[in-house]
Design an enzyme around this catalytic site. Structure first.
Site, PDB file in Angstrom:
ATOM      1  N   ASP A 153       0.813  -1.181   0.077  1.00 15.60           N
ATOM      2  CA  ASP A 153      -0.032  -0.040   0.036  1.00 15.60           C
ATOM      3  C   ASP A 153       0.836   1.437   0.098  1.00 15.60           C
ATOM      4  OD1 ASP A 153      -2.314  -1.792   0.115  1.00 15.60           O
ATOM      5  OD2 ASP A 153      -1.964  -1.888   2.422  1.00 15.60           O
ATOM      6  N   HIS A 180      -5.035  -3.531   5.645  1.00 12.78           N
ATOM      7  CA  HIS A 180      -4.676  -3.938   4.420  1.00 12.78           C
ATOM      8  C   HIS A 180      -5.575  -4.264   3.332  1.00 12.78           C
ATOM      9  CE1 HIS A 180      -1.826  -5.160   1.182  1.00 12.78           C
ATOM     10  NE2 HIS A 180      -2.066  -6.355   1.496  1.00 12.78           N
TER      11      HIS A 180
END
Ligand code: ADP
Length: 320
Positions: A153, A180
């Site tokens: 990310d 996540h």
């Protein structure tokens, strides 16, 4: 010491193979042990010809392969599981991956209880709590040594922001916090060099960071999800863990860890910037100053995270 044994569980997979390659290129690694239910000895033989100093071994479940893989490991990286197909969310992976991760965590508890453990298998928001519960049940849980890898990310945020701005991604660090998957991924763009993006640009960028994985799943058209970028992210995180273990200063990576930040609200795991040290987690950093939009995203993220974490914990209770 600067001699480290790194174990990769699920080393023959789409993530595992390039991750094993990248770990072979890491000069801190002296012993690289690759484990998979298939093909790991082949991957090990292949990677072992690369001229760096580490010894590479590959194991399958035969002949106590998992025990041999884990014994003496300083860092265990777990990408084992099944990948996402088009239309699947990370949560759809839950049922299959939960059992795989639970069983591998049991082996970690038995054979490498003091290793740092980095979880890549999705859904990370649930698989990290699963590992924690398994290690607790074996009396060997060390919250400073369990990490959910959220680095992809961070890489995406940096790359996508640099694309929008026409800049070099190497000089566009972005902190990403929360969890996540989807809305639990909260990029703190107000803390980047570009706090005043036009609203349309900002909204599109946040959405792309949160759902960037879907672009890859769609483009691969049934053949899997992000593997190469995930391997790079896993290798970068692993490298930081080893740098921390080696006592280097100011090693900071966001990671999904057992965190005090929102424990009073019942959220036991949260990703924020973590300074890594010889014992694993050294310092868990707060979120810093947030924009109103970010505050709102954090509130949304916490609601989903609480459910994802509980789902992992409940799985271990029901299926010990
Ligand atoms: P991804 O794209 O997430 O890497 P893959 O299916 O390509 O997905 O890779 C996952 C890997 O995990 C496969 O090589 C598979 O054999 C492996 N795997 C599945 N179950 C286990 C297990 N219990 N122990 C070790 N490896 C496993």
């Amino acid at each position: 010491s600067t001699a480290y044994k790194v174990a990769v569980l699920g080393a023959a997979g789409g993530i595992g193979q390039p991750l094993s390659l990248l770990m072979k290129l890491n000069h801190k690694v002296t012993d690289l042990a690759l484990y998979d239910i298939r093909l790991a000895p082949g991957v090990a033989a292949d990677v072992s010809h690369i001229p760096t100093n580490s010894t590479v071994t590959g194991y399958t479940p035969e002949d106590n392969g998992l025990e041999k893989t884990l014994t003496g490991a300083d860092l265990v990286i777990i990408p084992a599981g099944v990948p996402r197909k088009p239309g699947m969310t990370r949560d759809d992976l839950f049922n299959t991956n939960a059992s795989i991760v639970r069983d591998l965590a049991k082996a970690v508890g038995d054979y490498s209880p003091s290793a740092a453990v980095a979880i890549i298998s999705n859904p990370v928001n649930s698989t990290v709590p699963i590992v924690a519960e398994v290690l607790k049940s074996k009396g060997v849980y060390n919250p400073k040594k369990l990490f959910g890898v959220t680095t992809l990310d961070v890489l995406r945020a940096s790359r996508f922001l640099s694309q929008v701005q026409g800049t070099n991604p190497a000089s566009e660090p972005v902190t990403v916090v929360g969890g996540h998957s989807g809305v639990t991924i909260v990029p703190l763009l107000s803390q980047s060099k570009h706090k005043d993006l036009p609203k349309d640009t900002y909204d599109a960028l946040v959405h792309r960071i949160q759902f960037g994985g879907d672009e890859v799943v769609k483009a691969k058209d049934g053949a899997g999800s992000a593997t190469l970028s995930m391997a790079q992210a896993g290798a970068r995180f692993a490298s930081s863990v080893l740098n921390g273990l080696a006592g280097e200063n100011d090693v900071v990576e966001p990671s999904f860890v057992d965190s005090p930040l929102f424990k009073d609200e019942g959220i036991e795991f949260f990703s924020s910037k973590v300074t890594l040290g010889p014992e694993g987690v050294k310092t868990i950093h707060g979120l810093g100053e947030l924009s109103a939009a970010e505050e709102e995203m954090i509130t949304t993220a916490k609601e989903t995270l609480a459910k994802n974490i509980a789902k992992g914990q409940e799985f271990v209770k029901q299926n010990p």
